[in-house]
Design an enzyme around this catalytic site. Structure first.
Site, short mmCIF file in Angstrom:
data_model
loop_
_atom_site.label_atom_id
_atom_site.label_comp_id
_atom_site.label_asym_id
_atom_site.label_seq_id
_atom_site.Cartn_x
_atom_site.Cartn_y
_atom_site.Cartn_z
N ASP A 192 38.62 49.13 43.94
CA ASP A 192 39.83 48.31 43.85
C ASP A 192 40.30 47.89 45.25
O ASP A 192 40.61 46.71 45.48
CB ASP A 192 40.92 49.13 43.13
CG ASP A 192 42.27 48.45 43.10
OD1 ASP A 192 42.50 47.66 42.17
OD2 ASP A 192 43.08 48.67 44.02
N LYS A 196 40.55 44.01 47.02
CA LYS A 196 41.75 43.48 47.68
C LYS A 196 41.43 43.12 49.14
O LYS A 196 41.91 42.11 49.65
CB LYS A 196 42.87 44.52 47.60
CG LYS A 196 43.38 44.70 46.18
CD LYS A 196 44.25 45.92 46.05
CE LYS A 196 44.81 46.11 44.67
NZ LYS A 196 45.38 47.44 44.45
N1 HSE Z 1 45.15 50.45 40.44
C1 HSE Z 1 45.85 49.68 41.41
C2 HSE Z 1 46.46 50.59 42.46
C3 HSE Z 1 46.92 48.87 40.73
O1 HSE Z 1 46.58 51.79 42.21
O2 HSE Z 1 46.83 50.13 43.54
C4 HSE Z 1 47.49 47.76 41.56
O3 HSE Z 1 46.53 46.82 41.95
#
Ligand code: HSE
Length: 421
Positions: A192, A196
């Site tokens: 994740d 980003k």
């Molecule tokens: N799973 C992500 C986090 C959610 O914990 O930052 C927000 O993008």
């Protein structure tokens, strides 16, 4: 009237519904026309029940101006977003997976069709970072982007550091709090954060940084011992997303690192995110706030909706930041109260202290321990803290203090910023 079609009504979607239900949005003529959900029965008895559909065609058939995609994942979000852009609809999305993988292609389609694709909520939850990076800092050559961009892993590492928990126990707590998914892989393995970072780096360096090229390490091997020894060394362990412009290209990695506690990112705890961008003109800029959660993320989504209304829909409804007919606000300082740090030079120490005790109901004298002072201070002064005095009152009391023969001079009056305000 500006009409909105919502794709998905889970956590973020219901946050968007909640924010757009605010009276100001109605007054300003923003309205959700249709909401696409998989299972209409799950939303029984909701006030937006009449707007639900489970057919994407219903979204495209109606005269919707802005499609808001908050369903997440690639399939079918990619298809829906692409079709919406091809059919001349502006799109707002919170979907980092989609933008990291197809952002470039979808932006091109948007341009070709004279519409906009905005994705502020895809990175940093409620923190405005995409627009500042792509617009406000546009004149800068960006040399580095680094930050904490995953709330779940930051929560886990914070819990391990604060309470000596094991990784497994902290992960379980993150799941119970609703931060980590039942399958936490995307967060804890760093995927994740890497998506980003790919989005941020593509904008920062104006090149297409592929998520697959980013070096990734997760936090799943961090032990309570690592945390404890890092602490002993005056450091915190954080999952850091970092990219840098180098002579050979772009370096980009996501990995747990030790940060000295003097580093501003070391103090970023729980689900908070923070991103530091280094520009040649501006220097370092720090962005900080809630990186996940229903209303913070929905706030970024609605910000993008307003942006489209203002700049691409000819201001068909009123969402400007300065109301043209706004009444002049009354600025009132008198009613605010603060704590005050006060230093005075007495003529008679005992009498001045008596006078202070008579003038201030809640106060405390400060007698600094000389051995702990950075440099010696005048031993003849009186230092005290006066609590909870209104701005209207402080002047009067200081005047009375100055008027007494026991006080030679008032050397400083400083407000103490309170955490609870
Ligand atoms: N799973 C992500 C986090 C959610 O914990 O930052 C927000 O993008």
């Amino acid at each position: 009237m500006v009409k909105i079609g919502l794709l998905g009504c889970g956590t973020i979607g219901s946050g968007v519904v909640e924010l757009l239900a605010k009276e100001a949005c109605h007054r300003n003529g923003l309205s959700i026309e249709k909401i696409l959900v998989r299972n209409k029965d799950k939303h029984n008895n909701k006030p937006y029940g009449s707007k639900l559909t489970n057919r994407f065609e219903d979204i495209l058939k109606s005269d919707i101006d802005i499609v808001v995609e908050v369903m997440g994942g690639i399939d079918p979000a990619y298809f829906y977003v692409k079709q919406s852009l091809l059919k001349g609809r502006h799109v707002v999305t919170a979907n980092k997976d989609l933008i990291a993988k197809f952002g470039n292609e979808l932006q091109k389609i948007a341009r070709q069709n004279g519409v906009r694709l905005l994705f502020e909520a895809s990175v940093g939850g409620g923190i405005p970072i995409i627009k500042p990076l792509s617009e406000c800092l546009a004149v800068n050559s960006i040399s580095e982007v680094k930050g904490i961009v995953n709330g779940t892993t930051n929560f886990i590492l914070s819990r391990m550091a604060n309470s000596g928990m094991t990784y497994e126990a902290a992960l379980k707590e993150a799941q119970q709090c609703g931060y980590a998914e039942a399958n936490p892989e995307a967060d804890v393995m760093g995927f994740d954060a890497a998506r980003k970072l790919a989005i941020l780096s593509s904008i920062a360096y104006r090149s297409n940084v592929d998520y697959e090229d980013i070096y990734i390490e997760g936090i799943n091997n961090i032990s309570a011992d690592d945390i404890s020894i890092a602490k002993y060394l005056g450091c915190s362990i954080k999952l850091l997303a970092l990219s840098r412009r180098t002579e050979k290209g772009i370096m980009a990695r996501v990995a747990p690192v030790l940060l000295r506690n003097t580093n501003p990112l070391a103090g970023v705890a729980d689900v908070y995110n923070a991103i530091i961008v280094k520009g040649d003109a501006v220097g370092d800029v720090l962005f900080f706030g809630q990186g996940a959660g229903k209303l913070p993320t929905a706030s970024a989504v609605v910000g993008d909706i307003f942006d489209i209304v203002r700049h691409s829909l000819g201001n068909r409804c009123q969402v400007s930041s300065y109301e043209e007919e706004a009444p002049t606000a009354k600025v009132d300082m008198e009613g605010c109260s603060s704590d005050f740090f006060i230093r005075i030079k007495p003529r008679s120490r005992v009498e001045a202290m008596d006078k202070i005790a008579g003038l201030f109901e809640r106060f405390e004298f400060v007698f600094p321990d000389r051995s702990k002072l950075q440099r010696p201070v005048d031993p003849d002064q009186i230092v005290f803290i006066a609590y909870d005095i209104s701005e209207g009152d402080i002047d009067k009391r200081i005047k009375s203090l100055k008027a007494t023969t026991s006080v030679d001079n008032v050397l400083s009056i400083l407000r103490i910023e309170r955490e609870d305000q």
